[in-house]
Enzyme design. Sequence first.
Site, PDB file in Angstrom:
ATOM      1  N   PRO A  15      33.627  41.176  45.791  1.00 60.10           N
ATOM      2  CA  PRO A  15      32.207  41.450  45.554  1.00 60.10           C
ATOM      3  C   PRO A  15      31.641  40.133  47.054  1.00 60.10           C
ATOM      4  CG  PRO A  15      32.138  40.318  44.310  1.00 60.10           C
ATOM      5  CD  PRO A  15      33.862  40.346  44.350  1.00 60.10           C
ATOM      6  N   MET A  16      31.052  41.268  48.240  1.00 62.44           N
ATOM      7  CA  MET A  16      30.595  40.079  49.598  1.00 62.44           C
ATOM      8  C   MET A  16      28.778  41.425  49.377  1.00 62.44           C
ATOM      9  SD  MET A  16      33.587  39.536  51.668  1.00 62.44           S
ATOM     10  CE  MET A  16      34.790  41.084  51.735  1.00 62.44           C
ATOM     11  N   CYS A 100      27.734  32.297  42.731  1.00 63.41           N
ATOM     12  CA  CYS A 100      27.495  32.685  44.128  1.00 63.41           C
ATOM     13  C   CYS A 100      26.354  31.125  44.616  1.00 63.41           C
ATOM     14  CB  CYS A 100      25.850  33.660  44.546  1.00 63.41           C
ATOM     15  SG  CYS A 100      25.236  33.494  45.846  1.00 63.41           S
ATOM     16  N   LYS A 140      32.616  36.330  37.075  1.00 63.76           N
ATOM     17  CA  LYS A 140      33.269  35.454  38.101  1.00 63.76           C
ATOM     18  C   LYS A 140      32.550  34.478  38.661  1.00 63.76           C
ATOM     19  CE  LYS A 140      34.171  36.443  43.315  1.00 63.76           C
ATOM     20  NZ  LYS A 140      32.978  35.610  43.843  1.00 63.76           N
ATOM     21  N   ASN A 200      41.469  33.377  43.672  1.00 65.45           N
ATOM     22  CA  ASN A 200      40.411  33.915  44.609  1.00 65.45           C
ATOM     23  C   ASN A 200      40.434  32.874  45.249  1.00 65.45           C
ATOM     24  OD1 ASN A 200      36.551  34.274  45.192  1.00 65.45           O
ATOM     25  ND2 ASN A 200      38.248  36.061  46.209  1.00 65.45           N
ATOM     26  N   GLY A 201      40.822  32.933  46.812  1.00 62.76           N
ATOM     27  CA  GLY A 201      40.216  31.953  47.917  1.00 62.76           C
ATOM     28  C   GLY A 201      41.090  32.080  49.003  1.00 62.76           C
ATOM     29  N   GLY A 224      38.619  38.461  49.931  1.00 62.15           N
ATOM     30  CA  GLY A 224      37.260  38.938  50.448  1.00 62.15           C
ATOM     31  C   GLY A 224      37.239  38.828  51.734  1.00 62.15           C
ATOM     32  N   ARG A 225      36.863  38.271  52.380  1.00 59.65           N
ATOM     33  CA  ARG A 225      36.751  37.613  53.591  1.00 59.65           C
ATOM     34  C   ARG A 225      38.015  38.356  54.523  1.00 59.65           C
ATOM     35  NH1 ARG A 225      35.304  31.417  54.281  1.00 59.65           N
ATOM     36  NH2 ARG A 225      37.192  31.519  52.336  1.00 59.65           N
TER      37      ARG A 225
HETATM   38  C1  LIG Z   1      29.214  37.354  53.066  1.00 66.09           C
HETATM   39  C2  LIG Z   1      29.497  37.197  51.829  1.00 66.09           C
HETATM   40  C3  LIG Z   1      28.905  37.489  50.527  1.00 66.09           C
HETATM   41  C4  LIG Z   1      29.452  36.840  49.638  1.00 66.09           C
HETATM   42  N1  LIG Z   1      28.592  37.618  48.498  1.00 66.09           N
HETATM   43  C5  LIG Z   1      29.295  37.438  46.738  1.00 66.09           C
HETATM   44  C6  LIG Z   1      28.634  38.302  46.217  1.00 66.09           C
HETATM   45  O1  LIG Z   1      27.835  39.192  46.259  1.00 66.09           O
HETATM   46  N2  LIG Z   1      28.930  38.516  44.422  1.00 66.09           N
HETATM   47  C7  LIG Z   1      29.737  36.587  44.389  1.00 66.09           C
HETATM   48  O2  LIG Z   1      30.741  36.980  43.428  1.00 66.09           O
HETATM   49  N3  LIG Z   1      31.088  36.735  45.226  1.00 66.09           N
HETATM   50  C8  LIG Z   1      30.369  37.023  46.322  1.00 66.09           C
HETATM   51  N4  LIG Z   1      30.883  35.935  47.624  1.00 66.09           N
HETATM   52  C9  LIG Z   1      32.034  35.611  47.561  1.00 66.09           C
HETATM   53  C10 LIG Z   1      33.236  36.042  46.849  1.00 66.09           C
HETATM   54  O3  LIG Z   1      33.659  37.419  47.206  1.00 66.09           O
HETATM   55  C11 LIG Z   1      34.389  34.997  47.226  1.00 66.09           C
HETATM   56  O4  LIG Z   1      34.912  34.872  46.349  1.00 66.09           O
HETATM   57  C12 LIG Z   1      34.781  34.248  48.470  1.00 66.09           C
HETATM   58  O5  LIG Z   1      34.460  34.755  50.266  1.00 66.09           O
HETATM   59  C13 LIG Z   1      36.184  33.075  48.375  1.00 66.09           C
HETATM   60  O6  LIG Z   1      37.382  34.023  48.986  1.00 66.09           O
HETATM   61  P1  LIG Z   1      37.928  34.871  49.870  1.00 66.09           P
HETATM   62  O7  LIG Z   1      37.962  33.201  50.630  1.00 66.09           O
HETATM   63  O8  LIG Z   1      38.956  35.924  49.800  1.00 66.09           O
HETATM   64  O9  LIG Z   1      36.517  35.483  51.067  1.00 66.09           O
HETATM   65  C14 LIG Z   1      30.798  36.155  49.392  1.00 66.09           C
HETATM   66  C15 LIG Z   1      31.211  35.944  49.916  1.00 66.09           C
HETATM   67  C16 LIG Z   1      31.055  36.112  51.366  1.00 66.09           C
HETATM   68  C17 LIG Z   1      32.039  35.994  52.439  1.00 66.09           C
END
Ligand SMILES: Cc1cc2nc3c(=O)[nH]c(=O)nc-3n(C[C@H](O)[C@H](O)[C@H](O)COP(=O)(O)O)c2cc1C
Length: 333
Positions: A15-16, A100, A140, A200-201, A224-225
């Site tokens: 989720p982002m 968050c 999460k 995740n990460g 995510g990203r």
């Molecule tokens: C722009 C952005 C918005 C995010 N919004 C949420 C969110 O609404 N809920 C949540 O649980 N995590 C949120 N995250 C965290 C991501 O879900 C994820 O845990 C984090 O980016 C690490 O994973 P990645 O390295 O694959 O990006 C957000 C991350 C980013 C970069």
Amino acid sequence: MSKLLHKLPLTALAPMQDVTNLWFMKVIAEYGSPDYYFTEYFRVNETSRLNRNILASITENDTGRPVFAQMIGESIPDLVRTAKELCRYNIAGVDLNMGCPAPRIYRKNVGGGLLREPEKVNRILGELRQAVNDKPLTVKMRVGFENTDTFYDILDLINYHSIDLLSLHGRTVKEMYHGTVKYDLIAEAVRYVNCPVLANGNIYSATTALEVLDKTGAAGVMVGRWAIGNPWIFSQIRQALRGEAITSVPLVEVYNYINRLWQAPAAENFPQRARIGYIKMFLNYVALLVDANGHFLRLMRQAQTEVELFEVCERFLLNDETKTLALSPLQKI
Ligand SMILES: Cc1cc2nc3c(=O)[nH]c(=O)nc-3n(C[C@H](O)[C@H](O)[C@H](O)COP(=O)(O)O)c2cc1C
């Protein structure tokens, strides 16, 4: 889903906020959906109502894949009320955000702030488990707030309240998005909890996904990203899991992807500057998979108008038909 696919480890789009709306889920689906989607978080407090735009990512979702509805909040009666409302929709389950890292969020003791208070988490999960009894209840979270002191206490609660799925970002809240991801702690959680864990990460490629699955023993990966930078990542992960060669993506396809993002209905109503800002957020990740010298990144950030921005995209994406999107970032972020 084919039998074969069922046996593969799971994939999920993380989720982002401001990214994983209905439109983005549809765009991702064009290039190969993950097994699961998660909505942006629904804010929950005394006066909250279900956000209609976020709700659309459930009710109008035609990706063919299940969607978890994520909530953020700490008011137990309102979390229960919202969870019950969400259960009336076609959701895969209700997910609680305990990760968050935005200070304005965790200062209110919601999101990652909850990791400081296992007792509160106990009460929240207890009440939510009763409210969400015929659908999965999932969490999460991160590995801790400032350190990992509460890690096992929280994992005990995940077990005690029979949480159905744990998505674990291997960083503390204070680490935000920087520093090494503690895959060893994700592996610990995999051994400790009774439910499947999504690691995740920093999973930035199909190869990283395989490495992380190997290191952690997780049931799947949540990306995510790097799904922003490479929306083909989920089909590439599946190819890698099947031992197939990973299909490279010609840069012209990446150009088409950027065009699609530009057409996002929400962004169409933005003033030009905001629309450019919105697309740049996506291009930040794309650029790192296109140009090792950082020129694409720098020039795209300098662009002020639609014309300038697309000139930069054309220059880097359309001038050599043989070039493909890198399979992992060409520069560190
Ligand atoms: C722009 C952005 C918005 C995010 N919004 C949420 C969110 O609404 N809920 C949540 O649980 N995590 C949120 N995250 C965290 C991501 O879900 C994820 O845990 C984090 O980016 C690490 O994973 P990645 O390295 O694959 O990006 C957000 C991350 C980013 C970069």
